[in-house]
Design an enzyme around this catalytic site. Structure first.
Site, PDB file in Angstrom:
ATOM      1  N   CYS A  95       2.727  -5.498   5.920  1.00  0.00           N
ATOM      2  CA  CYS A  95       2.481  -4.681   5.277  1.00  0.00           C
ATOM      3  C   CYS A  95       3.760  -3.862   4.716  1.00  0.00           C
ATOM      4  O   CYS A  95       4.837  -4.468   5.263  1.00  0.00           O
ATOM      5  CB  CYS A  95       1.657  -3.375   4.785  1.00  0.00           C
ATOM      6  SG  CYS A  95       0.330  -4.377   5.717  1.00  0.00           S
TER       7      CYS A  95
ATOM      8  N   HIS B  20       1.180  -1.045  -0.330  1.00  0.00           N
ATOM      9  CA  HIS B  20       0.032   0.238   0.091  1.00  0.00           C
ATOM     10  C   HIS B  20       1.236   1.140  -0.068  1.00  0.00           C
ATOM     11  O   HIS B  20       2.292   1.357  -0.059  1.00  0.00           O
ATOM     12  CB  HIS B  20      -1.087   0.095   1.235  1.00  0.00           C
ATOM     13  CG  HIS B  20      -0.244  -0.378   2.604  1.00  0.00           C
ATOM     14  ND1 HIS B  20      -0.112   1.175   3.237  1.00  0.00           N
ATOM     15  CD2 HIS B  20       0.083  -1.079   3.634  1.00  0.00           C
ATOM     16  CE1 HIS B  20       0.511   0.927   3.978  1.00  0.00           C
ATOM     17  NE2 HIS B  20       0.791  -0.591   4.891  1.00  0.00           N
TER      18      HIS B  20
END
Length: 593
Positions: free
Chosen positions: A555, A523
């Site tokens: 992430c 992301h």
């Protein structure tokens, strides 16, 4: 009408490189502007230097137009203020003949930045270390889709961002800019480019495509010192480099060192040699090898680095050796596709473990031999006694070799092509991948070097679509290392919003999220919404840490524009999905090293 475009795509560069003129003009004349007004096409780019020396990016809007043998330019500065807004400065006009553009444009921009009033009350006599970047001024802002993010809490994020704000502004700036150019790249580029192109590359996104495996980074650069190890950076023969997006893609940096402690680069490999440059934390330099010192303690080792068309030497203790490991990437790609093709030829279906549950879906426990923790995983036992096991992360690709009422026998290529046993209760988590042939798209993430390479099939070979530095997960407390393995991308969504400690209230978001394993997403830069007036500064501070050390909660963080490109490249085979999820247009596999 002003057209916003990247300058490398404009006719301006073609003309600047090919048309010669001896005319010199230092200002606009009213008669010229009047006579050329109807036929003049103005275009614009945005540069992002740190004008006032506060450690935060500012802007310079550059409007330009070709009129005859001249290029007319208008420079307008915008300084990012403490109110999180850009404050417009005065406009400066400049005219340069195309024949002089090579030197005068480069020098003018450097001088404009150096002489701009700094917050400490002084101006700089030399160019600031903050690189100038081109900016996509037409970036889309997608609509949000809410989902809980299991690895972040409100308290954790607030603590980290406050600390980040304090540290980053005081640090010297990284020599790696958002275009991916480093000082090393510019030096090596100078070996094969004209002075005109080199001057433009200082401030503009005008890098040449590097389609050859034997580029400048593979040239035999050697010194007279005794090498302990040399790096030649031989790239795979079937890999080309026709980038689809290269703003953050370093060139000629296959083998590099990361500065972990501020130090000096010296002319010779000894501590008494002349200092030719200061190296600050997080800077990156191409390395050609490790050499022995040429004086004093003969056991001392130094990294030989190449920059500004010269060799220098950095003490080994001050750096970490890192790389863009194209060869390991292609080895894993070939192994994965061999496993897939052999499975299909044997009429074995390919499955993916699909047991992700937001804020759950895993067990507590220790690391397995591959370094993976049980979070959002299933146990894969080494035999039917169900004693010893590995942790199989969500989205892992496997085949079912045998099934009984007591176990499900699976083979997983990513984990030494080993045989593992699942309990029958895990059957509900095995989903058909839908893969019917060779996978043609891969994303490769190197956790040790904090970088990423994206490739796709091109004829009989492979092509690099983009590459960049990233930030992966930190293995501590409630944070998890980005899992090791081979994962089938699940879906992407325009915005990932995440909740606070109550698991209900949305406190922040990140753009363009791509789920690859459990709650692990690729992301953009994450940040909490409040306080609003510091949000852009906090995001900028987080972005500056990309490519340094693991820091996320599982992430993989990207620059916003980098992940937007990947998000679009993945495509969408599920338009109209009820939750806004975008399944990739073709199966895409992530390889985490």
């Amino acid at each position: 009408m002003i057209k916003r475009t990247k300058l490398k795509k404009s006719k301006f560069f073609i003309a600047a490189l090919t048309v010669l003129s001896i005319m010199s003009v230092n200002s606009f004349s009213a008669s010229e502007k009047s006579s050329q007004k109807k036929n003049t096409e103005w275009k614009q780019i945005t540069l992002e230097p740190d004008l006032d020396g506060d450690g935060i990016k500012d802007k310079i809007d550059v409007e330009y137009a070709e009129v005859g043998s001249n290029v007319y330019l208008k420079f307008t500065s915008y300084v990012f203020t403490e109110k999180a807004k850009f404050e417009k400065g005065k406009q400066v006009e400049k005219a340069i003949t195309k024949s002089d553009f090579e030197e005068k444009f480069d020098n003018f921009v450097k001088g404009f930045i150096a002489e701009y009033p700094k917050k400490n009350g002084s101006s700089q006599s030399a160019v600031t270390e903050q690189p100038i970047e081109t900016q996509d001024t037409n970036a889309e802002i997608p609509a949000p889709a809410v989902e809980n993010k299991p690895e972040e809490t409100s308290a954790t994020i607030n603590n980290k961002t406050d600390e980040t704000d304090k540290k980053t502004v005081s640090q010297k700036k990284n020599t790696v800019n958002s275009e991916g150019n480093t000082e090393n790249d510019k030096a090596l580029d100078s070996l094969r480019e004209s002075n005109m192109v080199k001057a433009q590359n200082t401030v503009l996104d005008n890098k040449n495509n590097d389609n050859l495996n034997n580029s400048a980074q593979n040239q035999n650069i050697t010194s007279s010192y005794s090498y302990i190890k040399q790096y030649f950076g031989k790239r795979p023969e079937n890999l080309t480099f026709n980038f689809g997006y290269d703003k953050h893609s370093p060139r000629d940096m296959d083998e590099f060192v990361f500065i972990k402690t501020a130090t000096s680069i010296r002319k010779e490999p000894n501590s008494n040699a002349k200092v030719i440059k200061s190296a600050t934390y997080s800077q990156k330099y191409k390395t050609t090898g490790i050499v022995k010192t040429n004086t004093g303690n003969k056991s001392d080792e130094w990294y030989e680095v190449f920059f500004d068309n010269q060799l220098g030497y950095i003490p080994k203790s001050a750096v970490e050796k890192r790389e863009f490991d194209w060869n390991d990437m292609m080895e894993k790609v070939n192994r994965t596709n061999k496993f897939i093709k052999e499975s299909i030829a044997s009429n074995k279906k390919l499955y993916v473990l699909d047991n992700y549950v937001p804020l759950g879906g895993g067990k507590s426990g220790s690391h397995d031999k591959y370094g993976n923790r049980p979070n959002q995983s299933e146990y894969g036992y080494t035999d039917t006694s169900f004693k010893n096991h590995i942790n199989i992360p969500d989205r892992t690709i496997m085949t079912v070799e045998k099934e009984t009422d007591k176990y499900i026998q699976v083979r997983i290529e990513a984990y030494d092509n080993g045989i593992y046993y699942l309990k029958p209760s895990a059957k509900k988590y095995l989903k058909n991948t839908g893969i019917t042939g060779e996978v043609t798209r891969f994303i490769y993430v190197d956790r040790a070097s904090q970088n990423e390479m994206v490739i796709e099939k091109s004829g009989d070979g492979w092509n690099v679509v983009t590459s960049s530095f990233v930030t992966t997960g930190k293995d501590t407390g409630n944070s998890f290392a980005t899992p090791y393995g081979t994962f089938l991308i699940a879906y992407s969504k325009p915005v990932m919003q995440y909740t606070g400690s109550d698991n209900k209230t949305v406190v922040g978001d990140a753009r363009n999220a791509v789920r690859f394993s459990g709650g692990g997403y690729m992301h953009g830069i994450p940040s909490v919404f409040e306080p609003k007036n510091t949000r852009e500064r906090r995001k900028a501070a987080t972005a500056k840490k990309i490519g340094t050390y693991p820091e996320s909660h599982k992430c993989i963080r990207h620059y916003d524009d980098q992940i937007k490109f990947i998000y679009d490249w993945l495509g969408n085979s599920s338009p109209g999905h009820s939750e806004g999820f975008r399944v990739p247009s073709v199966p895409t596999v992530m390889l985490v090293k």
